[in-house]
Design a protein around this motif. Sequence first.
Motif, short mmCIF file in Angstrom:
data_model
loop_
_atom_site.label_atom_id
_atom_site.label_comp_id
_atom_site.label_asym_id
_atom_site.label_seq_id
_atom_site.Cartn_x
_atom_site.Cartn_y
_atom_site.Cartn_z
N LEU A 287 0.87 -1.17 0.00
CA LEU A 287 0.00 0.00 0.00
C LEU A 287 0.91 1.22 0.00
O LEU A 287 1.78 1.35 0.87
N TYR A 288 0.69 2.11 -0.95
CA TYR A 288 1.58 3.27 -1.08
C TYR A 288 0.79 4.45 -1.64
O TYR A 288 -0.37 4.32 -2.05
N LEU A 289 1.42 5.62 -1.63
CA LEU A 289 0.84 6.81 -2.25
C LEU A 289 1.51 7.02 -3.60
O LEU A 289 2.74 7.03 -3.70
N HIS A 371 -9.10 7.82 -3.20
CA HIS A 371 -8.94 6.55 -2.49
C HIS A 371 -10.27 5.80 -2.48
O HIS A 371 -11.35 6.41 -2.56
N ILE A 377 -8.83 1.24 4.01
CA ILE A 377 -8.18 2.25 3.19
C ILE A 377 -8.74 3.64 3.47
O ILE A 377 -7.99 4.62 3.53
N ALA A 381 -6.63 6.85 4.66
CA ALA A 381 -6.65 8.13 3.92
C ALA A 381 -6.89 9.30 4.86
O ALA A 381 -6.25 10.36 4.73
N VAL A 384 -3.70 10.00 6.70
CA VAL A 384 -2.74 10.68 5.83
C VAL A 384 -3.11 12.16 5.72
O VAL A 384 -2.24 13.04 5.79
N THR A 418 -4.15 6.43 -3.54
CA THR A 418 -3.63 5.21 -2.94
C THR A 418 -3.26 4.25 -4.06
O THR A 418 -3.97 4.13 -5.07
N GLN A 420 -2.21 0.15 -4.63
CA GLN A 420 -2.10 -1.18 -4.04
C GLN A 420 -1.54 -2.09 -5.13
O GLN A 420 -2.17 -2.29 -6.16
N TYR A 494 6.75 8.03 -4.94
CA TYR A 494 5.99 7.00 -4.22
C TYR A 494 6.33 7.11 -2.74
O TYR A 494 7.50 7.14 -2.36
#
Length: 530
Positions: A287-289, A371, A377, A381, A384, A418, A420, A494
Amino acid sequence: MLTRRHLLAVSAAAPALHLSPGRADTPRDAIVMGSQIDDIISLDPHESFEFSGNELSGQCYQKLVIPDLAENNQIVGQLAESWSVSPDGLVFTFHLRPDAVFSSGNPVTAADAVFSLTRAVTMNKTPAFIIRQFGFDEGNVAKLVQETGAKSFTLTLPKPAATTFFLNCLSANVGSIVDKTEVLKHEANGDLGNAWLKSSGSAGSGAFTLQAWRANDVVILNANPRFAPQPSFRRFIARHVPDAGLQFLQLQRGDLDIVRNLTPEQIRQALADPKFRVVTANRAQLLYLNMNTAYAPLAKPEVWQAIKWALDYEGIQKSLVPQAYNVWQAFLPRGIPGAIEDMPFRKDDARARALLAQAGYPDGFEVTFDHPATNPIADIAQAVQQNVASVGIKMTLLRGDSRQVTTKVRARHHQIATGQWGSDYFDPNSNAQWFCENIDNSDASPLHSGAWIANWQDKSATDRAIAAASETDAEKRMAIYAQLQRDLQARSPYAMMLQAVAIATTRAEVSGLTLGAVSDRTNYAKMVKA
């Protein structure tokens, strides 16, 4: 939403499974799992590409080689007793186990292996790229994959590739070996038996055979009587139970032996209750931005780094997803060969503000964040959003269903979103290609990788990722990936945050379940029901 019932009927070809309405208990000779299995499209191993389909079809088939679960940088034979590689790295010679047999009783032969690999390439279903990326296609595969004996065959690569890269790709579900005789008995209109294998047929040498699949309802596997050692139970039943609350209730009542989609709170309850076991394993899913560098503020590397330093990784993991994810900050997940364990980032608002000022945004900027609306998730969000607000970044959350978000992000219409990403096969190239390679950043690019989605083009990262795929020296290859991971931590759009954990909760009477880093490496065969 489907309702669960004690009488589960399947197709006319499959006998009914009767659970007594007077007591909540699963059959003694069966293990019953409740899970969200509505993602299944096919159980043909040369077509299946979804998590549930790969896991279930993976119980029925074997590959030539598989990764060693104890030493993930090692490859061991499964149907292949031995293999050798020519000095130029192009010709692979495989020798099959003399005792291997399919569930039909037919011996596993070189003809079956050649047919299977050729079938995967020529059918060209979704996972076929895993093999076709080496240069195989409908026009050349028959010449490049050839029998040399009843139990031996050669496979010639059309172009050079790292030996470990190719072998790891053969270990993917699409590398499954099927029974040529049985498959061709069920061929219809030139489909190479696809219609039969995808839903009702089975032609493998694994521990189980497929008895029935009914979409959004049930998959039933029977123990393969010719597999050794025999599973201790006769049947495995996967039931589609979409709601986590219903899964937990049915596990508590004894209607289910295993559940797969409990919430963190339900897992905490299970951990504290001796009536249950919780089985976990690192999953090759991140899971990353993803930051779209086409948006002016996100074009600057200092901003990428500022966001990475603004995030409270440990706080998010501990408060929101303590069992479901672990903090992870490299693009190769733990468990995949070549992964590094460097964790350079923590929440440091002073450093993040300094980087924003250096980029020309001392007071922050506004940005949108796409997202999925589903938890966890959606909760991540919100966290974040709060994290970056503390350094002056005003983030607007844009919630949507997963399909809407995916479509928007793949069109590069997001600012931050987001991401994945799950490894397609057990090799570092799967992730390196996604995160590093972007040869053509135009809309016409044939490779819509994560780098392309981010509008990020780094020639050095692209070139090194491509070079690593053909590096025949295993040590040098892993060194390239190690440096790439560190370079992307230091300079990429990322923010790698979390690695997923595969979780199964079972009744205490059930033991021996092994969860895999990739879906088809999950193993049911060693389970025991006391």
